[in-house]
Write an enzyme that holds these catalytic residues in place. Structure first.
Site, PDB file in Angstrom:
ATOM      1  N   ARG A 111     -50.838  13.663 -39.681  1.00 47.75           N
ATOM      2  CA  ARG A 111     -51.941  14.140 -40.515  1.00 47.75           C
ATOM      3  C   ARG A 111     -52.289  15.573 -40.186  1.00 47.75           C
ATOM      4  O   ARG A 111     -52.241  16.010 -39.041  1.00 47.75           O
ATOM      5  CB  ARG A 111     -53.180  13.266 -40.285  1.00 47.75           C
ATOM      6  N   CYS A 113     -55.651  18.208 -41.200  1.00 45.94           N
ATOM      7  CA  CYS A 113     -56.995  18.213 -41.771  1.00 45.94           C
ATOM      8  C   CYS A 113     -57.494  19.647 -41.741  1.00 45.94           C
ATOM      9  O   CYS A 113     -57.492  20.283 -40.679  1.00 45.94           O
ATOM     10  CB  CYS A 113     -57.921  17.300 -40.971  1.00 45.94           C
TER      11      CYS A 113
END
Length: 134
Positions: A111, A113
């Site tokens: 991920r 972000c």
């Protein structure tokens, strides 16, 4: 599920149960054993507007929308290899992270972000992903 071909190796994946794209793009594209989802916002597909209730409500709805599109493409959260999360404010990271962790459970895809200057429709949260169909 709706699927049309744009190129011999690309198929458009979409669901009428998820919000329609807010621009000239597809909800998802399948190529080979990969499914690429466009950014999902916290739009209520029944009314076509962002849900009220702040970043938590938008995060919950965006992940519901993502689930619908994943399923239309033959995947689910357990097949997600990579996500990118876009936040209007990094101050919302902890609240978003708690919801994200609950939804993904023990599965922890790669991920990124980032905080962005602005999201479509002035949303507070957006998420995109790549899933494996193998």
């Amino acid at each position: 599920m709706s699927s049309t071909t744009t190129h011999p190796s690309l198929s458009v994946v979409s669901s009428t149960n998820a919000p329609a794209a807010v621009g000239p793009y597809s909800q998802a594209i399948r190529t080979g054993n990969l499914l690429f989802l466009s950014g999902c916002l916290g739009i209520d597909p029944a009314v076509g507007k962002l849900v009220e209730g702040g970043v938590e409500a938008q995060t919950e709805q965006a992940l519901k929308n993502m689930k619908i599109v994943l399923e239309a493409g033959g995947a689910d959260f357990s097949r997600v290899a990579k996500t990118t999360v876009f936040l209007a404010s990094m101050d919302d990271f902890a609240a978003v992270n708690a919801i994200y962790a609950r939804v993904f459970g023990d599965h922890k895809p790669a991920r990124s972000c980032v905080q962005v200057a602005r999201l479509p429709l002035n949303a507070l949260f957006e998420i995109e992903c790549i899933a494996s169909l193998e």
